[in-house]
Write an enzyme that holds these catalytic residues in place. Structure first.
Site, PDB file in Angstrom:
ATOM      1  CD  GLU A 174      14.052   6.179  -4.389  1.00 35.18           C
ATOM      2  OE1 GLU A 174      14.833   5.348  -4.732  1.00 35.18           O
ATOM      3  OE2 GLU A 174      12.794   5.897  -4.182  1.00 35.18           O
ATOM      4  CG  ASP A 195      10.923   7.562  -2.540  1.00 32.71           C
ATOM      5  OD1 ASP A 195      11.167   7.666  -3.822  1.00 32.71           O
ATOM      6  OD2 ASP A 195      11.185   6.446  -1.768  1.00 32.71           O
ATOM      7  CD  GLU A 233       6.727   4.527  -2.838  1.00 34.17           C
ATOM      8  OE1 GLU A 233       7.553   4.197  -3.577  1.00 34.17           O
ATOM      9  OE2 GLU A 233       6.748   4.628  -1.765  1.00 34.17           O
ATOM     10  N   GLY A 242      -2.938  -2.612   2.878  1.00 30.86           N
ATOM     11  CA  GLY A 242      -1.881  -3.856   3.234  1.00 30.86           C
ATOM     12  C   GLY A 242      -2.067  -4.895   2.204  1.00 30.86           C
TER      13      GLY A 242
HETATM   14  C1  LIG Z   1      -8.058   2.936   2.138  1.00 31.43           C
HETATM   15  O1  LIG Z   1      -9.322   3.009   2.973  1.00 31.43           O
HETATM   16  C2  LIG Z   1      -9.328   2.209   4.115  1.00 31.43           C
HETATM   17  C3  LIG Z   1     -10.858   2.432   4.492  1.00 31.43           C
HETATM   18  O2  LIG Z   1     -11.234   3.787   4.856  1.00 31.43           O
HETATM   19  C4  LIG Z   1      -8.286   3.008   5.056  1.00 31.43           C
HETATM   20  O3  LIG Z   1      -8.210   2.093   6.168  1.00 31.43           O
HETATM   21  C5  LIG Z   1      -6.955   2.792   4.191  1.00 31.43           C
HETATM   22  O4  LIG Z   1      -6.180   3.344   4.998  1.00 31.43           O
HETATM   23  C6  LIG Z   1      -6.926   3.567   2.956  1.00 31.43           C
HETATM   24  N1  LIG Z   1      -5.820   3.697   2.430  1.00 31.43           N
HETATM   25  C7  LIG Z   1      -4.972   2.635   1.878  1.00 31.43           C
HETATM   26  C8  LIG Z   1      -3.753   3.134   0.777  1.00 31.43           C
HETATM   27  O5  LIG Z   1      -5.292   1.604   2.141  1.00 31.43           O
END
Ligand SMILES: *[C@@H]1O[C@H](CO)[C@@H](O)[C@H](O)[C@H]1NC(C)=O
Length: 253
Positions: A65, A67, A69, A163
């Site tokens: 696979e 990816d 994402e 996260g």
């Molecule tokens: C979302 O925004 C925060 C703050 O700018 C960043 O730390 C993070 O990497 C961004 N992306 C995701 C998928 O969490």
């Protein structure tokens, strides 16, 4: 999702329960080596908790696979593009990058370029990642299994955004991602074709991507890969010493 696809794709959608709904499509034909591009415009506004995927995958438990994402984010916060490879059923090869543009404003082209020498993940024809064939060092490489082309959008708010701390806000549903202009220049097998793909796609010199002059990573692309790495890399499994007691063998130069 909103589609302008014909013929080659089938859809798999579930809208019965909005909170577990996802939606996707897959190609009827399967491919071994070549280049597969799609233009994608990602979910606008608050896309936190959603993941859009554009990927190639074979079937079975020992599947291969490739990816892309796209991990959504709160309004105005940047998307992350996670790339990964499964080889013979084993993944754990994630890299994450920010993009140098807002992927929700316009369509951009995301491509896999795959031959016997390496696999490139490209964004608007700029390589963001290369996975080289290091079979000579005993590292597996995908080269026998045909893969279908897939796209999907689903809820992954347990891990996708910051996260998992930022959840999907269902009052913003429906979440819309647009795919268009697929360009697939690859060795293909029709759904009922019985030919052995390794034989069919392996005749040397038959396809442009097998020609010795086709270097995926020429000087310009080498510079681009470095530019992306220096400016947009968020995470590389090859550097994750907490997760792997030993650096994966394929990461060694
Ligand atoms: C979302 O925004 C925060 C703050 O700018 C960043 O730390 C993070 O990497 C961004 N992306 C995701 C998928 O969490």
């Amino acid at each position: 999702m909103h589609f302008t696809l014909k013929g080659n794709f089938i859809f798999l959608c579930n809208f019965f329960n909005v909170r577990i709904s996802g939606c996707g499509f897959e190609s009827r034909k399967k491919y071994l080596f070549g280049k597969a591009s799609a233009q994608i415009k990602l979910v606008q506004g608050d896309s936190a908790g959603t993941v859009t995927a554009y990927y190639m995958s074979s079937e079975g438990s020992n599947h291969d696979e490739l990816d892309f994402e796209f991990l959504g984010n709160a309004s105005g916060e940047p998307y992350i593009v996670q790339t990964n490879l499964y080889i013979n059923g084993t993944g754990n090869r994630e890299q994450r990058h920010y993009l140098w543009f807002d992927p929700t404003l316009d369509f951009h082209t995301y491509s896999f370029f795959w031959n016997r020498r390496s696999i490139l993940f490209l964004v608007d024809d700029i390589p963001i990642r290369e996975f080289e064939n290091k079979e000579k060092k005993g590292i597996p490489y995908p080269k026998t299994q045909v893969m279908g082309i897939h796209g999907s959008l689903w809820n992954a708010d347990d891990w996708a955004t910051q996260g998992g701390r930022v959840k999907t806000n269902w009052s913003n549903a429906p979440f819309v991602v647009k795919f268009q202009s697929f360009e697939i220049d690859a060795c293909e097998l029709l759904p009922d074709e019985k030919d052995d793909p390794v034989v069919k796609c392996g005749k040397s010199g038959q396809f442009w991507w097998d020609k010795p002059v086709v270097k995926q990573v020429n000087k310009q692309r080498r510079t681009q890969l470095k530019w992306v790495r220096d400016n947009f890399l968020v995470y590389d499994y090859c550097q994750d010493i907490e997760r792997f007691s030993e650096v994966p063998k394929e990461c060694k130069k």
